[in-house]
Every structure is written in C-alpha cells, then in structure tokens.
Design a protein around this motif. Structure first.
Motif, PDB file in Angstrom:
ATOM      1  N   ARG A   1      -6.182   0.190  -4.523  1.00  0.00           N
ATOM      2  CA  ARG A   1      -7.207  -1.033  -4.386  1.00  0.00           C
ATOM      3  C   ARG A   1      -6.267  -2.070  -4.473  1.00  0.00           C
ATOM      4  O   ARG A   1      -5.829  -2.259  -5.702  1.00  0.00           O
ATOM      5  CB  ARG A   1      -8.161  -0.861  -5.385  1.00  0.00           C
ATOM      6  CG  ARG A   1      -9.049   0.441  -5.326  1.00  0.00           C
ATOM      7  CD  ARG A   1     -10.005   0.796  -6.521  1.00  0.00           C
ATOM      8  NE  ARG A   1      -9.230   0.657  -7.664  1.00  0.00           N
ATOM      9  CZ  ARG A   1      -9.395   0.514  -8.922  1.00  0.00           C
ATOM     10  NH1 ARG A   1     -11.018   0.293  -9.135  1.00  0.00           N
ATOM     11  NH2 ARG A   1      -8.877   0.458 -10.125  1.00  0.00           N
ATOM     12  N   ILE A   2      -6.259  -3.110  -3.539  1.00  0.00           N
ATOM     13  CA  ILE A   2      -5.496  -4.347  -3.698  1.00  0.00           C
ATOM     14  C   ILE A   2      -6.406  -5.564  -3.752  1.00  0.00           C
ATOM     15  O   ILE A   2      -7.004  -5.563  -2.761  1.00  0.00           O
ATOM     16  CB  ILE A   2      -4.336  -4.353  -2.632  1.00  0.00           C
ATOM     17  CG1 ILE A   2      -3.530  -2.918  -2.641  1.00  0.00           C
ATOM     18  CG2 ILE A   2      -3.540  -5.343  -2.737  1.00  0.00           C
ATOM     19  CD1 ILE A   2      -2.682  -2.854  -1.292  1.00  0.00           C
ATOM     20  N   ALA A   3      -6.170  -6.251  -4.772  1.00  0.00           N
ATOM     21  CA  ALA A   3      -6.813  -7.757  -4.677  1.00  0.00           C
ATOM     22  C   ALA A   3      -5.992  -8.628  -3.936  1.00  0.00           C
ATOM     23  O   ALA A   3      -4.879  -8.809  -4.234  1.00  0.00           O
ATOM     24  CB  ALA A   3      -7.225  -7.877  -5.818  1.00  0.00           C
TER      25      ALA A   3
ATOM     26  N   LEU B   1      -9.123  -3.325   0.112  1.00  0.00           N
ATOM     27  CA  LEU B   1      -8.844  -4.502   0.014  1.00  0.00           C
ATOM     28  C   LEU B   1      -9.950  -5.208  -0.541  1.00  0.00           C
ATOM     29  O   LEU B   1     -11.118  -5.462  -0.187  1.00  0.00           O
ATOM     30  CB  LEU B   1      -8.167  -5.092   1.117  1.00  0.00           C
ATOM     31  CG  LEU B   1      -7.087  -4.499   1.848  1.00  0.00           C
ATOM     32  CD1 LEU B   1      -6.763  -5.065   3.284  1.00  0.00           C
ATOM     33  CD2 LEU B   1      -5.933  -4.415   0.930  1.00  0.00           C
ATOM     34  N   LEU B   2      -9.784  -6.050  -1.590  1.00  0.00           N
ATOM     35  CA  LEU B   2     -10.606  -7.053  -2.282  1.00  0.00           C
ATOM     36  C   LEU B   2     -10.213  -8.508  -1.803  1.00  0.00           C
ATOM     37  O   LEU B   2      -9.057  -8.788  -2.027  1.00  0.00           O
ATOM     38  CB  LEU B   2     -10.796  -6.858  -3.725  1.00  0.00           C
ATOM     39  CG  LEU B   2     -10.924  -5.752  -4.259  1.00  0.00           C
ATOM     40  CD1 LEU B   2     -11.212  -5.441  -5.883  1.00  0.00           C
ATOM     41  CD2 LEU B   2     -12.308  -5.234  -3.873  1.00  0.00           C
TER      42      LEU B   2
ATOM     43  N   VAL C   1      -2.235  -6.551  -7.301  1.00  0.00           N
ATOM     44  CA  VAL C   1      -2.791  -7.993  -6.866  1.00  0.00           C
ATOM     45  C   VAL C   1      -1.690  -8.411  -5.649  1.00  0.00           C
ATOM     46  O   VAL C   1      -0.714  -8.524  -6.031  1.00  0.00           O
ATOM     47  CB  VAL C   1      -2.859  -9.085  -7.980  1.00  0.00           C
ATOM     48  CG1 VAL C   1      -3.216 -10.421  -7.228  1.00  0.00           C
ATOM     49  CG2 VAL C   1      -4.004  -8.646  -8.923  1.00  0.00           C
TER      50      VAL C   1
ATOM     51  N   HIS D   1       0.739  -1.314   0.075  1.00  0.00           N
ATOM     52  CA  HIS D   1       0.103  -0.150  -0.063  1.00  0.00           C
ATOM     53  C   HIS D   1       1.063   1.215   0.182  1.00  0.00           C
ATOM     54  O   HIS D   1       0.552   2.097  -0.837  1.00  0.00           O
ATOM     55  CB  HIS D   1      -0.919  -0.089   1.275  1.00  0.00           C
ATOM     56  CG  HIS D   1      -1.940   1.027   1.307  1.00  0.00           C
ATOM     57  ND1 HIS D   1      -1.373   2.222   1.837  1.00  0.00           N
ATOM     58  CD2 HIS D   1      -3.044   1.019   0.752  1.00  0.00           C
ATOM     59  CE1 HIS D   1      -2.577   3.339   1.742  1.00  0.00           C
ATOM     60  NE2 HIS D   1      -3.764   2.556   1.418  1.00  0.00           N
TER      61      HIS D   1
ATOM     62  N   ARG E   1     -11.420  -3.612 -11.229  1.00  0.00           N
ATOM     63  CA  ARG E   1     -11.506  -3.384  -9.599  1.00  0.00           C
ATOM     64  C   ARG E   1     -10.361  -2.945  -8.755  1.00  0.00           C
ATOM     65  O   ARG E   1     -10.530  -2.720  -7.633  1.00  0.00           O
ATOM     66  CB  ARG E   1     -12.480  -4.463  -9.107  1.00  0.00           C
ATOM     67  CG  ARG E   1     -13.700  -4.785  -9.746  1.00  0.00           C
ATOM     68  CD  ARG E   1     -14.472  -5.998  -9.203  1.00  0.00           C
ATOM     69  NE  ARG E   1     -14.742  -5.815  -7.886  1.00  0.00           N
ATOM     70  CZ  ARG E   1     -14.907  -6.829  -6.936  1.00  0.00           C
ATOM     71  NH1 ARG E   1     -14.704  -7.878  -7.301  1.00  0.00           N
ATOM     72  NH2 ARG E   1     -15.135  -6.476  -5.754  1.00  0.00           N
ATOM     73  N   TYR E   2      -9.177  -3.507  -9.356  1.00  0.00           N
ATOM     74  CA  TYR E   2      -8.049  -3.269  -8.308  1.00  0.00           C
ATOM     75  C   TYR E   2      -6.784  -2.582  -9.329  1.00  0.00           C
ATOM     76  O   TYR E   2      -6.941  -2.651 -10.432  1.00  0.00           O
ATOM     77  CB  TYR E   2      -7.550  -4.396  -7.852  1.00  0.00           C
ATOM     78  CG  TYR E   2      -7.428  -5.680  -8.841  1.00  0.00           C
ATOM     79  CD1 TYR E   2      -6.178  -5.774  -9.468  1.00  0.00           C
ATOM     80  CD2 TYR E   2      -8.324  -6.648  -8.957  1.00  0.00           C
ATOM     81  CE1 TYR E   2      -6.004  -6.840 -10.471  1.00  0.00           C
ATOM     82  CE2 TYR E   2      -8.122  -7.889  -9.902  1.00  0.00           C
ATOM     83  CZ  TYR E   2      -7.010  -7.735 -10.522  1.00  0.00           C
ATOM     84  OH  TYR E   2      -6.854  -8.870 -11.613  1.00  0.00           O
ATOM     85  N   ASP E   3      -6.043  -2.189  -8.471  1.00  0.00           N
ATOM     86  CA  ASP E   3      -4.725  -1.388  -8.979  1.00  0.00           C
ATOM     87  C   ASP E   3      -3.528  -2.438  -8.917  1.00  0.00           C
ATOM     88  O   ASP E   3      -2.427  -2.252  -9.808  1.00  0.00           O
ATOM     89  CB  ASP E   3      -4.256  -0.342  -8.194  1.00  0.00           C
ATOM     90  CG  ASP E   3      -5.534   0.960  -8.245  1.00  0.00           C
ATOM     91  OD1 ASP E   3      -5.635   1.453  -9.478  1.00  0.00           O
ATOM     92  OD2 ASP E   3      -5.953   1.259  -7.186  1.00  0.00           O
TER      93      ASP E   3
END
Length: 348
Positions: free
Chosen positions: A199-201, A237-238, A258, A186, A254-256
């Motif tokens: 945004r982190i998956a 967080l996803l 993984v 992050h 949906r995320y930046d």
C-alpha cells in the motif's frame, strides 16, 4: 555457512566516513566486511578512534565467522593524504573508483551488497566531474532506472525527484515518470521487503494536494491520471494526499510506504524521528545498496567521536535484504519495473 559479503565504501576521505567504517568493523556484525578504501586512510582513522583493527587483503574467499575488529580490504589508493575536515578535489577520482569497484563487484557476484559511507558532492564537482550523488552514479553504472528510498523501522519514504532545485520539481514529474517510479517502488517492496500487496501513499505537489485546482493543477493534470492508471491494474495507492497530514498516526496505519514528490517534502519527518536509525536505499538496481542518511560532518572529522549508528543500521538492513533475497530469490523482470512488461497482477 558462509557469511554475506558486504562491500563498504569509506566515502569522502576528509569526512567522518573512514572513522564510521572503523567503528562498524569493531562491532560483532555477522558479515564479511570488505572495505573499499585506502589502507593508510583506514589505519589513520583507526588510530584516531583508538580502535584496534586487523586489516587483511581481500582474496574473495568465504568466511564462516568474523572477529570484531577484523576487516578485509580492497585497497584503492588515495591521490593525496586526507586532511580531516578539508576535502581535496584531487581525491575525487579515488572516491568514484571506490564506488565503481563496489558496484561492479556486486554485479560480478563478488559481493552480496554495497554499504556506502557519506561523500562530499561539492568536492567531486570542484574537480570538474559532474556528479549529483550516489544514487545517480549507481544508476548510470548499472544502466538501471532507480528510485531513492529512505527507511526507518517505522517509515519508508521514496522520492519522485531527488537532488533538484525546488523550481524544477513540477516540470520533472510527468505521468510517465510517476508511473515508472511507482512501478519500481511497488516491485521492490514486493521483492526486497516481502510485502505481497504493498500500500503506497502518494503525496501531492502543492499545499492541500492542490485543493481541487485552486492551489495548483499538477495533481489534476499529472498525479491523478497516473494513479488511476495504476489502480486499474490492481496497485494499492492512496492519494494524492496533502503532505501536512500524511504522517499523522491515523494515516500511517493505512500504508506501507510513502512516495514524496521532492527531497525535503517528507525527509524532515523521517529524520526528525529516526535520524540514527534511517537508511538510504537505492531501489531498482540489480544489487542491494544501502547507505547512511547523513552527510560528511566535516566539523567532526578527525575527532574519532562520530556516531556510527546510521552506518550500522545500513549494514544491518543490507543483511536483512540479502536474507530476504535468499528466501525469495525471484524478482520482477527488469522491463516490468520500467513499465515495459506485463501489467501488475491485480490484488485480491
């Protein structure tokens, strides 16, 4: 305005690294390139590539421009001449000396970033030196907690564990380690990539992310509590997401970035679609480090035909990160990256 100074290591002398470095120097890259390598090694690599190279000893001075083919040198002598395709453990100490010079030079302010060509881990271990990779070496040298990330223009993948046997992965991932890793990812997405609210998956460990405990309990016992703790601080967080569907287009929007749980969980996806454009980064270091995403290609060494695209991509990404740092010089305190400092600001 002076060009950024990039220290570039040549990696395993019997591999393709020296030839890739020569190919990089032949480009018009707007950087002062400082090769940390043996002079004769590079001269022989240039001859094999049929590229004219102008090697000059690095005096630390600034360059306003660089001609294609010009390369500054921080000479580090080989123990024995290389035999392309046949690594010699006697050169293991030479390889480590080049990494130490590049890292120490960055921390001392001599270089703006480090770009590394591939090395041969087995040859270093065969010399009786315990070694697991660039990432771990730089972490120890800088006394830093780090995370490996591979990034292409379309996808960023960080790793919760790196060079471990698959049987050891589950035990290596704890709530504490996962929180530490996600804090680093992050913080570096903010500082290095300029993403204000990343945004982190997060992938699960088991198939179907454990399927509610029917296919494993790591998600319930470790991942979900760690993610919930960080979500309470505002981190976006996803997951845990099933790895088999995390990379479909609808999910990727949906995320930046993984976070994968182990080395081969996500990297085949990345490398299959962007092998020559993927860059290896070490997050959490007090300096910028990028690298190729491939190995030493011993079967190609000495032919002068190896594709330099990944090393060129690594150098370009290093320049982008240097520019980002110049634009936004502040970065999170080291303690915060390790989970010891203040909680992360909640996203609005």
């Amino acid at each position: 305005m002076p060009l950024p100074r990039l220290a570039v290591t040549a990696g395993e002398p019997a591999g393709i690294g020296p030839e890739l470095l020569i190919r990089l120097a032949a480009t018009s890259l707007a950087a002062s390139l400082v090769a940390v390598a043996d002079r004769q090694l590079l001269e022989r690599a240039a001859a094999r590539c049929r590229v004219a190279i102008e090697l000059t000893d690095d005096d630390g001075s600034a360059q306003a421009e660089r001609r294609p083919g010009s390369l500054r040198l921080r000479h580090t002598p080989l123990a024995v001449d290389e035999a392309p395709g046949r690594p010699d453990p006697r050169n293991a100490r030479y390889v480590l000396d080049t990494l130490a010079e590049a890292a120490d030079g960055c921390m001392a302010g001599r270089y703006d970033a480090v770009v590394t060509a591939p090395l041969q881990k087995s040859s270093i271990n065969d010399a009786g030196i315990r070694f697991s990779g660039h990432t771990e070496f730089f972490a120890e040298r800088a006394h830093a907690d780090v995370v490996m990330m591979l990034a292409s223009p379309e996808l960023r993948v960080a790793l919760a564990t790196t060079h471990l046997p698959l049987a050891a992965v589950s035990a290596a991932i704890t709530r504490v380690s996962l929180i530490r890793t996600l804090r680093i990812v992050h913080a570096e997405l903010c500082a290095k990539f300029g993403i204000a609210a990343p945004r982190i998956a997060v992938l699960g460990i088991n198939p179907h992310a454990g399927e509610g405990g029917h296919l494993g309990h790591e998600e319930i016992d470790t991942l979900i509590p760690a993610l919930d703790a960080l979500r309470s601080e505002g981190m976006l967080l996803l997951g845990p997401l099933p790895a088999d569907t995390a990379f479909v287009p609808a999910q990727r929007r949906r995320y930046d970035a993984v976070l994968a749980m182990y080395h081969d969980q996500a990297l085949p996806v990345l490398k299959s679609e962007a092998f020559d454009r993927t860059v290896n980064l070490t997050l959490g270091l007090p300096f910028i480090r990028t690298s190729v995403d491939h190995g030493t290609a011993l079967d190609l060494a000495g032919t002068g035909t190896a594709d330099p695209a990944s090393l060129i991509a690594a150098a370009n990404m290093a320049l982008e990160l240097v520019a980002q740092r110049a634009t936004h010089p502040s970065s999170p305190p080291r303690g915060e990256e390790r989970g010891e400092g203040p909680t992360l600001r909640k996203s609005l």
